[in-house]
Design a protein around this motif. Structure first.
Motif, PDB file in Angstrom:
ATOM      1  N   ARG A 223       0.833  -1.208   0.000  1.00  0.00           N
ATOM      2  CA  ARG A 223       0.000   0.000   0.000  1.00  0.00           C
ATOM      3  C   ARG A 223       0.864   1.254   0.000  1.00  0.00           C
ATOM      4  N   LYS A 224       1.911   1.236   0.803  1.00  0.00           N
ATOM      5  CA  LYS A 224       2.807   2.392   0.876  1.00  0.00           C
ATOM      6  C   LYS A 224       3.558   2.589  -0.434  1.00  0.00           C
ATOM      7  N   ALA A 225       4.058   1.498  -1.013  1.00  0.00           N
ATOM      8  CA  ALA A 225       4.794   1.577  -2.275  1.00  0.00           C
ATOM      9  C   ALA A 225       3.901   2.127  -3.383  1.00  0.00           C
ATOM     10  N   THR A 226       2.658   1.671  -3.427  1.00  0.00           N
ATOM     11  CA  THR A 226       1.727   2.123  -4.458  1.00  0.00           C
ATOM     12  C   THR A 226       1.430   3.607  -4.302  1.00  0.00           C
ATOM     13  N   GLN A 227       1.260   4.053  -3.071  1.00  0.00           N
ATOM     14  CA  GLN A 227       1.007   5.475  -2.815  1.00  0.00           C
ATOM     15  C   GLN A 227       2.166   6.340  -3.294  1.00  0.00           C
ATOM     16  N   LEU A 228       3.376   5.777  -3.232  1.00  0.00           N
ATOM     17  CA  LEU A 228       4.576   6.507  -3.651  1.00  0.00           C
ATOM     18  C   LEU A 228       4.893   6.294  -5.127  1.00  0.00           C
ATOM     19  N   ASN A 229       3.977   5.604  -5.861  1.00  0.00           N
ATOM     20  CA  ASN A 229       4.205   5.266  -7.271  1.00  0.00           C
ATOM     21  C   ASN A 229       5.491   4.467  -7.452  1.00  0.00           C
ATOM     22  N   ARG A 230       5.694   3.513  -6.546  1.00  0.00           N
ATOM     23  CA  ARG A 230       6.859   2.628  -6.624  1.00  0.00           C
ATOM     24  C   ARG A 230       6.400   1.189  -6.839  1.00  0.00           C
ATOM     25  N   ILE A 232       6.633  -2.666  -5.956  1.00  0.00           N
ATOM     26  CA  ILE A 232       7.010  -3.434  -4.770  1.00  0.00           C
ATOM     27  C   ILE A 232       8.225  -4.309  -5.045  1.00  0.00           C
ATOM     28  N   MET A 233       8.426  -4.721  -6.302  1.00  0.00           N
ATOM     29  CA  MET A 233       9.570  -5.562  -6.637  1.00  0.00           C
ATOM     30  C   MET A 233      10.879  -4.767  -6.599  1.00  0.00           C
ATOM     31  N   ARG A 234      10.780  -3.460  -6.488  1.00  0.00           N
ATOM     32  CA  ARG A 234      11.956  -2.616  -6.266  1.00  0.00           C
ATOM     33  C   ARG A 234      11.993  -2.122  -4.822  1.00  0.00           C
ATOM     34  N   HIS A 235      10.818  -1.851  -4.285  1.00  0.00           N
ATOM     35  CA  HIS A 235      10.695  -1.199  -2.978  1.00  0.00           C
ATOM     36  C   HIS A 235      11.102  -2.125  -1.830  1.00  0.00           C
ATOM     37  N   ASP A 236      10.596  -3.371  -1.846  1.00  0.00           N
ATOM     38  CA  ASP A 236      10.897  -4.302  -0.756  1.00  0.00           C
ATOM     39  C   ASP A 236      10.596  -5.730  -1.212  1.00  0.00           C
ATOM     40  N   MET A 237      11.631  -6.430  -1.627  1.00  0.00           N
ATOM     41  CA  MET A 237      11.463  -7.796  -2.141  1.00  0.00           C
ATOM     42  C   MET A 237      11.079  -8.785  -1.045  1.00  0.00           C
ATOM     43  N   THR A 238      11.180  -8.370   0.229  1.00  0.00           N
ATOM     44  CA  THR A 238      10.836  -9.278   1.329  1.00  0.00           C
ATOM     45  C   THR A 238       9.372  -9.158   1.749  1.00  0.00           C
ATOM     46  N   ALA A 239       8.657  -8.193   1.189  1.00  0.00           N
ATOM     47  CA  ALA A 239       7.249  -8.002   1.549  1.00  0.00           C
ATOM     48  C   ALA A 239       6.426  -9.213   1.125  1.00  0.00           C
ATOM     49  N   GLU A 240       5.341  -9.466   1.839  1.00  0.00           N
ATOM     50  CA  GLU A 240       4.485 -10.611   1.516  1.00  0.00           C
ATOM     51  C   GLU A 240       3.934 -10.507   0.101  1.00  0.00           C
ATOM     52  N   SER A 241       3.584  -9.306  -0.312  1.00  0.00           N
ATOM     53  CA  SER A 241       3.056  -9.121  -1.666  1.00  0.00           C
ATOM     54  C   SER A 241       4.132  -9.394  -2.715  1.00  0.00           C
ATOM     55  N   ALA A 242       5.379  -9.029  -2.420  1.00  0.00           N
ATOM     56  CA  ALA A 242       6.472  -9.290  -3.358  1.00  0.00           C
ATOM     57  C   ALA A 242       6.713 -10.796  -3.498  1.00  0.00           C
ATOM     58  N   LYS A 243       6.648 -11.500  -2.371  1.00  0.00           N
ATOM     59  CA  LYS A 243       6.797 -12.964  -2.428  1.00  0.00           C
ATOM     60  C   LYS A 243       5.683 -13.579  -3.274  1.00  0.00           C
TER      61      LYS A 243
END
Length: 276
Positions: A223-230, A232-243
């Motif tokens: 949610r935070k990455a999307t708000q920042l127009n980022r 998730i595969m760049r922002h935080d590869m360890t996030a549950e959504s990235a997995k």
């Protein structure tokens, strides 16, 4: 289907990523899946087919100098508008405003096909981010793709509109196989349950096949990455959504080993503009 520079157009896997209604996270998924596929050795082309709300370039932080409308109108070449948004990820911007493929004249159709024929010949995947709904442009893009993936969420309106989209594609274009991606779920268990409920309803009325490709949870990091127009595969590869997106991309790669019945990149565009 790893990128080795030797694939021709017929080897390009074309996948539409579509939805019955807007706001289901389709563009975010498309952009992240493309990046993940490139990270595992594939060369990916994204067509931003949401012609009224084209915004893939924003998520990648890249500004395009033109769009597909400029190409069709003869104002730019496709090489002038295609942009490399990440290593081995290329984008054909959709532009803004409504472009009716079915209203192209014969000159514009020929120009479109000739332009696409000059594209690099070695893409492993083309992902088509369509607009939501059942407008003609959406139906054309979906029907021309080898694989139609439909993004659904727990929202009842998403399920109802996705059913309507699948029904129209089945009745009008004889499509009888779709892939389902469950987005904005709590976890994988909710995603599987959502798919099963949707599959039960669809198969009660339509004789088609729905493959389950996976689920992506809505976590605070995404949610935070999307708000920042980022991405998730760049922002935080360890996030549950990235997995989850890693697993989803792996599922796409594994399904690519199956025999496809429609042609590749060139055939896709020929069908879209009505010359096939």
């Amino acid at each position: 289907m790893k990128y080795n520079g030797l694939f021709q157009n017929s080897g390009t896997r074309t996948i539409s990523i579509t939805s019955g209604k807007g706001g289901v996270g389709k563009t975010t998924l498309t952009s992240n899946i493309a990046l993940r596929l490139s990270q595992t050795g594939n060369k990916v082309l994204i067509f931003d087919g949401d012609l009224g709300m084209a915004n893939v370039d924003i998520l990648y932080g890249v500004k395009s100098d033109g769009n597909i409308h400029d190409v069709i109108m003869g104002e730019k070449s496709i090489h002038e508008v295609i942009v490399e948004v990440a290593k081995d990820v290329f984008l054909i911007p959709g532009g803004s405003g409504v472009l009716e493929f079915n209203n192209l004249n014969s000159f514009q159709r020929r120009a479109m096909i000739e332009a696409v024929g000059t594209l690099p010949q070695d893409f492993d995947y083309m992902l088509i981010d369509t607009a939501p709904g059942i407008a003609d442009n959406v139906l054309y893009l979906n029907a021309a793709a080898q694989t139609i993936s439909v993004v659904i969420t727990p929202d009842p309106a998403s399920l109802a509109d996705s059913y309507a989209l699948i029904k129209v594609l089945h009745q009008k274009y004889k499509e009888n196989k779709f892939a389902i991606i469950c987005n904005n779920v709590r976890d994988e268990a909710e995603g599987v349950g959502l798919y099963q409920r949707f599959n039960d309803v669809v198969n009660k009325f339509l004789y088609i096949g729905l493959d389950y490709w996976g689920s992506v949870p809505m976590d605070p990091v995404l949610r935070k990455a999307t708000q920042l127009n980022r991405l998730i595969m760049r922002h935080d590869m360890t996030a549950e959504s990235a997995k989850a997106i890693k697993n989803l991309s792996l599922q796409i790669e594994n399904s690519s080993q199956k025999i496809v019945t429609k042609g590749g990149l060139q055939m896709f565009w020929e069908q879209v503009v009505g010359v096939a």
